[in-house]
Design an enzyme around this catalytic site. Structure first.
Site, short mmCIF file in Angstrom:
data_model
loop_
_atom_site.label_atom_id
_atom_site.label_comp_id
_atom_site.label_asym_id
_atom_site.label_seq_id
_atom_site.Cartn_x
_atom_site.Cartn_y
_atom_site.Cartn_z
N LYS A 1 0.85 -1.20 0.00
CA LYS A 1 0.00 0.00 0.00
C LYS A 1 0.88 1.24 0.00
O LYS A 1 2.06 1.21 0.37
CB LYS A 1 -0.94 0.01 1.21
CG LYS A 1 -0.27 -0.01 2.59
CD LYS A 1 0.09 1.36 3.14
CE LYS A 1 0.68 1.28 4.54
NZ LYS A 1 1.34 2.53 4.97
N ASP B 1 -1.73 -1.94 11.01
CA ASP B 1 -2.12 -1.83 9.60
C ASP B 1 -2.83 -3.07 9.07
O ASP B 1 -3.38 -3.04 7.97
CB ASP B 1 -0.88 -1.59 8.72
CG ASP B 1 -0.30 -0.20 8.88
OD1 ASP B 1 -0.96 0.64 9.51
OD2 ASP B 1 0.80 0.04 8.36
#
Length: 303
Positions: free
Chosen positions: A8, A150
């Site tokens: 990401k 995360d």
């Protein structure tokens, strides 16, 4: 199941305050990218009474110190420290039936990169194993969060506006894009980066930039108006990163001079990325930045 555990990038990252639990509140947009770790997971039901088992077979494609860093927690090192093994241990008590899990991982996502790394692997793993457990949808997020801040994002499949410590997720639409990811030969310690920001304990407050996210900024993300976002969505860690590693400031300038319409540090670093108007312009820029920064590893990606 064989697929890519996607990395990401962060589009903007604000750390408004330090929470009473010692963690930091964040505001960011997380966007999954095409660059990631190929993973194959095989699941075999076992006979009642047998103990669940876990096996990891990995191929390490990292470079420099990161190669050794992954080796330390691979099946060739201390597997108990591996994030996939930790996730397996947390899930074992919730399994509906005993299963044998075999994972084949090709490791490309760098640790200490700010692009997901082990969290991406853990999220991909959890998505595949959750259907074999008693855990409800509401129970899955806290378990994922307990593995890493995360990790809940990597249970999703779309870009998200992210708050909390990374576990409060609001899916949003982001225009398709092409980018170049720079993987420096050095890492940045997340804890040191947070310490450098010197955030004090305080009550939550809003930033005018992030208050308007639901309006102008979200519209700009939806249509890919990167010129508008360029000076409005910034990563707060950059000011610390540029002091710690001045090369990163040169890299950002290099991305813009090669035609990037947006460039930023991802997470707490050390990976940096540039977004380009098209695949063609990105590929042309790749040659330029590769020549300018010969000691840097570059990867192309899309989203």
């Amino acid at each position: 199941m064989k697929s890519i555990a996607q990395g990401k990038i962060n589009i903007g990252l604000l750390i408004p305050y330090k929470r009473e639990d010692g963690l930091h509140e964040i505001r960011s947009v997380f966007v999954p990218i095409s660059f990631g770790d190929p993973m194959e997971i095989q699941i075999m039901p076992l006979s009642p009474g047998q103990k669940p088992s876990f096996q990891l077979v990995s191929e390490n494609y990292l470079h420099g110190y990161r190669y050794e860093k992954f080796e330390e927690v691979s099946e060739r090192g201390e597997l108990s420290r591996n994030i996939l093994h930790k996730a397996f241990q947390k899930l074992a008590t919730y399994l509906r039936e005993p299963i044998a899990i075999s994972i084949h991982l090709q490791k490309y996502l760098p640790p200490e990169g700010g692009i997901g790394g082990g969290s991406s692997n853990a999220g991909f793993f959890l998505k595949e194993i959750f259907p074999w457990t008693h855990l409800s949808k509401e129970e899955q997020i806290p378990l994922a969060k307990s593995i890493g801040a995360d990790v809940p994002f990597f249970l999703q499949s779309s870009p998200c506006y992210v708050t909390g410590i990374g576990e409060v997720l609001e899916p949003i639409s982001v225009a398709q894009g092409s980018g170049i990811l720079a993987i420096p030969p050095f890492g940045l310690s997340t804890s040191a980066m947070y310490t450098g920001l010197q955030k004090s304990l305080q009550k939550p407050y809003g930033s005018e930039v992030w208050k308007s996210l639901a309006e102008d900024l979200i519209r700009s993300l939806q249509v890919g108006d990167w010129a508008y976002l360029q000076n409005r969505l910034e990563n707060e860690f950059e000011k610390i990163a540029f002091q710690t590693q001045p090369l990163l400031k040169e890299l950002k300038l290099g991305f813009y001079e090669s035609g990037a319409v947006y460039a930023s540090l991802s997470g707490s670093g050390s990976c940096f990325y540039g977004i380009y108007p098209s695949d063609r312009e990105r590929d042309e820029a790749l040659r330029i930045v590769s020549d300018r920064f010969p000691d840097m590893e570059f990867r192309t990606f899309s989203f």
